[in-house]
Design a protein around this motif. Structure first.
Motif, mmCIF file in Angstrom:
data_model
loop_
_atom_site.group_PDB
_atom_site.id
_atom_site.type_symbol
_atom_site.label_atom_id
_atom_site.label_comp_id
_atom_site.label_asym_id
_atom_site.label_seq_id
_atom_site.Cartn_x
_atom_site.Cartn_y
_atom_site.Cartn_z
ATOM 1 N N HIS A 279 2.819 -7.080 -5.600
ATOM 2 C CA HIS A 279 1.807 -7.013 -4.537
ATOM 3 C C HIS A 279 0.398 -6.909 -5.107
ATOM 4 O O HIS A 279 -0.520 -6.448 -4.430
ATOM 5 C CB HIS A 279 2.124 -5.879 -3.561
ATOM 6 C CG HIS A 279 3.397 -6.153 -2.824
ATOM 7 N ND1 HIS A 279 3.471 -7.062 -1.780
ATOM 8 C CD2 HIS A 279 4.655 -5.713 -3.031
ATOM 9 C CE1 HIS A 279 4.734 -7.147 -1.370
ATOM 10 N NE2 HIS A 279 5.471 -6.338 -2.115
ATOM 11 N N CYS A 289 0.710 -11.824 2.882
ATOM 12 C CA CYS A 289 1.935 -11.115 2.492
ATOM 13 C C CYS A 289 2.215 -10.025 3.520
ATOM 14 O O CYS A 289 1.296 -9.486 4.145
ATOM 15 C CB CYS A 289 1.737 -10.507 1.111
ATOM 16 S SG CYS A 289 3.164 -9.573 0.523
ATOM 17 N N CYS A 291 2.784 -7.098 3.106
ATOM 18 C CA CYS A 291 2.188 -5.798 2.757
ATOM 19 C C CYS A 291 0.782 -5.661 3.323
ATOM 20 O O CYS A 291 0.213 -4.570 3.328
ATOM 21 C CB CYS A 291 2.151 -5.621 1.238
ATOM 22 S SG CYS A 291 0.913 -6.631 0.413
ATOM 23 N N ASN A 293 -1.798 -7.655 2.209
ATOM 24 C CA ASN A 293 -2.710 -8.289 1.253
ATOM 25 C C ASN A 293 -2.567 -9.821 1.328
ATOM 26 O O ASN A 293 -1.672 -10.340 2.006
ATOM 27 C CB ASN A 293 -2.336 -7.773 -0.154
ATOM 28 C CG ASN A 293 -3.475 -7.919 -1.151
ATOM 29 O OD1 ASN A 293 -4.534 -8.458 -0.852
ATOM 30 N ND2 ASN A 293 -3.235 -7.427 -2.352
ATOM 31 N N CYS A 296 -0.459 -12.308 -2.800
ATOM 32 C CA CYS A 296 0.384 -11.458 -3.657
ATOM 33 C C CYS A 296 1.276 -12.334 -4.554
ATOM 34 O O CYS A 296 1.828 -13.335 -4.095
ATOM 35 C CB CYS A 296 1.294 -10.575 -2.810
ATOM 36 S SG CYS A 296 0.412 -9.254 -1.993
HETATM 37 ZN ZN LIG Z 1 2.022 -8.070 -0.861
#
Ligand SMILES: [Zn+2]
Length: 418
Positions: A279, A289, A291, A293, A296
């Motif tokens: 990540h 992504c 997450c 972000n 990644c």
């Molecule tokens: Zn990520």
């Protein structure tokens, strides 16, 4: 000043741990132990004798040293104790029995989706679909089967190791909310395994009929699967990585995880979540992504992402053709090296690493890819002007991932933590 009995005991246990920790990396002589541990020769002689009498150490092949003298080496008795492992993976749940070198003695697996009640998008019919507790129930049966078949006594086991994707709250033995792994969200897996009732060969009738509380509890430990794979690599393979102290161990298997080895020790970070290389972004305006972000590494360099992007079915075929000089496939490997190197150069520059070890689904005939990554990392990192950064493919096949689930509990035993 008089030393307290408990201090003497813990000092002795620390010294035993020091000695065991050295020998498990590579067989060595008493003289070498004195050098590496800085203990006195007489202390080493005494502790080694004890460990041999307890059947933890053995004397092994005599080597001729430089001056032609024979040297007796000390090594671990691999099956002095065994460990049970529970590997929780997005694809498969595995229970394993290993020796002290994380080598499989017995293994059994079941597809994760069978417990989640999903099979190819359809509800599973005629199979258990009862979530995380169902996994634990199945795992308990599987472990009991192994204990019974091998006639294990309670003292034969160092305990049960559990591996899971992170994030984990290690202090509470809790799996938090790993991405793409809803079955185990906020699940107190260590407490659940501690609650399992097992029957051992040396349990007497009285004990069997009495409360669970009357039996000695098994040691149970949980860790992130990338950390456990790194531990196995670091402690169980005396090979080329043994000479490095600052290593990033990268696992590519559905997701991308990593474990930072800082001066020979695992670096955990503030709360134990360190190592989310997957990540870190290699393009701030890149692919989104889950997450939160963008760009990644995990959105580019996993096998599934590569298949989606390049449209190939078999990575092995791509690699084989690249070795045969087919330029289109060489370009694919170059691009994979490019993505991985972008993240690895950042890691090398941040932590002054001297080695990177790559494990997982891209390790088919890995030399070509590793060479491409090594070249880029050494051309582009500032650190490489001071020293070379080595890039290795792991010595382990990714089909042996579940065996690493016992690495943490074995490590705790070698360090004489219990
Ligand atoms: Zn990520």
């Amino acid at each position: 000043m008089r030393m307290q009995a408990s201090n003497i005991k813990s000092l002795k246990s620390d010294n035993r741990a020091l000695i065991l920790d050295e020998i498990r990396k590579t067989p060595c002589s008493r003289a070498q132990l004195a050098e590496t541990t800085h203990l006195t020769r007489s202390a080493i002689t005494m502790i080694v004798q004890e460990l041999i009498e307890e059947d933890i150490l053995k004397e092994t092949q005599a080597l001729h040293s430089g001056r032609g003298r024979r040297q007796v080496l000390l090594d671990i008795v691999d099956d002095h104790k065994l460990a049970l492992g529970l590997s929780l993976h997005r694809q498969e749940i595995t229970v394993v029995l290993t020796d002290l070198r994380c080598r499989q003695i017995e293994k059994t697996s079941k597809l994760t989706r069978a417990f989640a009640g999903i099979s190819n998008g359809e509800a599973v019919v005629g199979d258990r679909a009862d979530g995380a507790d169902g996994v634990l129930e199945w795992a308990q049966d599987a472990m009991q089967g192994m204990i019974t078949r091998h006639g294990l006594k309670r003292s034969d086991l160092v305990g049960v190791g559990i591996s899971s994707p992170g994030p984990l709250r290690l202090s509470e033995g809790l799996i938090l909310e790993p991405i793409d792994f809803p079955l185990f969200h906020n699940y107190p897996v260590v407490a659940k395994v501690q609650d399992c009732h097992f029957m051992f060969a040396d349990d007497t009738e009285d004990l069997v009929n009495s409360d669970h509380d009357a039996r000695a509890a098994l040691n149970v430990s949980l860790d992130n699967n990338a950390v456990l794979l790194a531990m196995r690599e670091l402690y169980q393979v005396a090979g080329q990585i043994a000479r490095h102290r600052h290593i990033l161990f990268v696992t590519i298997s559905r997701g991308i995880g990593s474990c930072l080895i800082n001066n020979g020790q695992i670096y955990r970070g503030a709360a134990g979540y360190a190592g989310e290389l997957g990540h870190t972004s290699i393009n701030s305006t890149g692919r989104p992504c889950s997450c939160g972000n963008f760009g990644c590494l995990e959105r580019y360099a996993t096998l599934q992402e590569l298949k989606n992007f390049f449209g190939f079915d078999s990575y092995e075929v791509v690699v084989d053709l690249a070795y045969n000089g087919i330029s289109k496939t060489i370009a694919i490997i170059e691009q994979i090296a490019e993505w991985l190197s972008a993240a690895l150069v950042n890691a090398v520059n941040l932590f002054d690493l001297d080695a990177v070890v790559i494990y997982g689904e891209l390790n088919y005939r890995p030399q070509l890819l590793m060479d491409m990554i090594r070249k880029r990392v050494n051309q582009r990192s500032l650190i490489s002007r001071a020293h070379q950064v080595e890039v290795y493919a792991s010595g382990y096949d990714d089909k042996t991932a579940a065996e690493a689930s016992t690495a943490g509990i074995i490590d705790a035993w070698f360090k004489q933590k219990f």
